[in-house]
Design a protein around this motif. Structure first.
Motif, PDB file in Angstrom:
ATOM      1  N   UNK A  71      -8.522  -0.665   6.359  1.00 48.99           N
ATOM      2  CA  UNK A  71      -8.956  -2.019   6.709  1.00 48.99           C
ATOM      3  C   UNK A  71      -7.811  -2.812   7.346  1.00 48.99           C
ATOM      4  N   UNK A  72      -6.616  -2.681   6.781  1.00 47.27           N
ATOM      5  CA  UNK A  72      -5.465  -3.406   7.322  1.00 47.27           C
ATOM      6  C   UNK A  72      -5.149  -2.918   8.734  1.00 47.27           C
ATOM      7  N   UNK A  73      -5.183  -1.610   8.955  1.00 45.35           N
ATOM      8  CA  UNK A  73      -4.818  -1.130  10.294  1.00 45.35           C
ATOM      9  C   UNK A  73      -5.887  -1.521  11.319  1.00 45.35           C
ATOM     10  N   UNK A  74      -7.160  -1.616  10.859  1.00 47.46           N
ATOM     11  CA  UNK A  74      -8.210  -2.096  11.765  1.00 47.46           C
ATOM     12  C   UNK A  74      -7.900  -3.541  12.177  1.00 47.46           C
ATOM     13  N   UNK A  75      -7.551  -4.379  11.189  1.00 44.94           N
ATOM     14  CA  UNK A  75      -7.241  -5.781  11.475  1.00 44.94           C
ATOM     15  C   UNK A  75      -5.999  -5.914  12.350  1.00 44.94           C
ATOM     16  N   UNK A  76      -4.973  -5.109  12.024  1.00 42.20           N
ATOM     17  CA  UNK A  76      -3.723  -5.194  12.780  1.00 42.20           C
ATOM     18  C   UNK A  76      -3.946  -4.798  14.228  1.00 42.20           C
ATOM     19  N   UNK A  95       0.812  -1.210   0.000  1.00 37.56           N
ATOM     20  CA  UNK A  95       0.000   0.000   0.000  1.00 37.56           C
ATOM     21  C   UNK A  95       0.846   1.261   0.000  1.00 37.56           C
ATOM     22  N   UNK A  96       2.102   1.138   0.410  1.00 34.66           N
ATOM     23  CA  UNK A  96       3.018   2.273   0.354  1.00 34.66           C
ATOM     24  C   UNK A  96       4.329   1.772  -0.183  1.00 34.66           C
ATOM     25  N   UNK A  97       4.991   2.610  -0.922  1.00 31.95           N
ATOM     26  CA  UNK A  97       6.288   2.223  -1.438  1.00 31.95           C
ATOM     27  C   UNK A  97       7.364   2.388  -0.384  1.00 31.95           C
ATOM     28  N   UNK A  98       7.343   3.498   0.276  1.00 30.94           N
ATOM     29  CA  UNK A  98       8.360   3.760   1.289  1.00 30.94           C
ATOM     30  C   UNK A  98       7.673   4.017   2.611  1.00 30.94           C
ATOM     31  N   UNK A  99       8.110   3.329   3.623  1.00 26.85           N
ATOM     32  CA  UNK A  99       7.507   3.521   4.934  1.00 26.85           C
ATOM     33  C   UNK A  99       8.578   3.330   5.990  1.00 26.85           C
ATOM     34  N   UNK A 100       8.285   3.853   7.199  1.00 23.70           N
ATOM     35  CA  UNK A 100       9.246   3.732   8.293  1.00 23.70           C
ATOM     36  C   UNK A 100       9.582   2.277   8.578  1.00 23.70           C
ATOM     37  N   UNK A 101       8.601   1.429   8.456  1.00 21.43           N
ATOM     38  CA  UNK A 101       8.808   0.018   8.770  1.00 21.43           C
ATOM     39  C   UNK A 101       9.487  -0.766   7.665  1.00 21.43           C
ATOM     40  N   UNK A 102       9.802  -0.135   6.555  1.00 23.36           N
ATOM     41  CA  UNK A 102      10.429  -0.858   5.457  1.00 23.36           C
ATOM     42  C   UNK A 102       9.393  -1.259   4.439  1.00 23.36           C
ATOM     43  N   UNK A 103       9.871  -1.592   3.255  1.00 25.42           N
ATOM     44  CA  UNK A 103       8.952  -1.851   2.141  1.00 25.42           C
ATOM     45  C   UNK A 103       8.040  -3.055   2.370  1.00 25.42           C
ATOM     46  N   UNK A 124      -7.057   2.143  -2.470  1.00 29.44           N
ATOM     47  CA  UNK A 124      -5.835   1.881  -1.702  1.00 29.44           C
ATOM     48  C   UNK A 124      -5.953   2.460  -0.288  1.00 29.44           C
ATOM     49  N   UNK A 125      -6.500   3.667  -0.189  1.00 35.13           N
ATOM     50  CA  UNK A 125      -6.689   4.296   1.126  1.00 35.13           C
ATOM     51  C   UNK A 125      -7.620   3.450   1.994  1.00 35.13           C
TER      52      UNK A 125
END
Ligand SMILES: [Zn+2]
Ligand SMILES: [Zn+2]
Length: 176
Positions: free
Chosen positions: A166-171, A125-133, A160-161
């Motif tokens: 949805x992913x952060x809700x699940x996480x 969902x993001x190309x570059x993120x703090x947590x790594x690709x 995508x948004x």
């Protein structure tokens, strides 16, 4: 000219002269095309040594998060192998998290693979993120239709948004 997006697969340091000719230690980044770890399974499927089927979602998640945090200090083929292993670990967790249902449209996977698993594609969902690709929080498991629409559709960005939400809700529900 643009060469497309790249992900950092690792780095090493090596001596290199600066502008005055003094030897300095330079950081050399190993870059791979950003799409390398975001291809549909049929094109990037390679034999994975450890094929044990883990059903423990928390265990898979822990390993995926660990893998996402580690940046290998190697270059070349070793870096690519290491990036591939990391992607495989994250993908295994993300597919387990999806449990056979597209994380974008919530419909069941379109078919069952030869390996007997629901077919879904990993999408970053993001190309570059703090947590790594390959941070599992930024990788979704989606059906091929949703995946194409996210990349090529008029409403791809909104889709995508929504997937990110949805992913952060699940996480959040999975813990930590
Ligand atoms: Zn879908
Ligand atoms: Zn994608």
């Amino acid at each position: 000219m643009t060469l497309g997006q790249f992900e950092c697969a690792g780095y090493s340091t090596e001596p290199a002269p600066d502008r005055e000719g003094n030897q300095r230690s330079a950081i050399v980044f190993e870059l791979v095309p950003a799409d390398a770890s975001d291809k549909p399974a049929e094109t990037d499927e390679q034999p994975i040594e450890e094929v044990e089927l883990e059903v423990d979602l928390i265990g898979l998640r822990t390993r995926a998060l660990e893998a996402a945090r580690s940046t290998p200090q190697v270059t070349g083929a070793a870096a690519r192998r290491s990036l591939y292993r990391r992607s495989a670990t994250v993908r295994r967790y993300v597919l387990a998290r999806a449990a056979g249902v597209c994380e974008s449209c919530n419909e069941p996977a379109p078919f069952i693979t030869l390996q007997g698993e629901p077919y879904l594609e990993p999408h970053h969902t993001r190309r570059l993120s703090d947590g790594g690709p390959d941070d599992p929080r930024f990788v979704g498991a989606v059906c091929p239709d949703c995946h194409r629409e996210i990349h090529h559709g008029q409403h791809g960005r909104a889709k995508n948004e929504a997937l990110i939400a949805e992913i952060s809700r699940k996480e959040a529900a999975t813990g930590a």
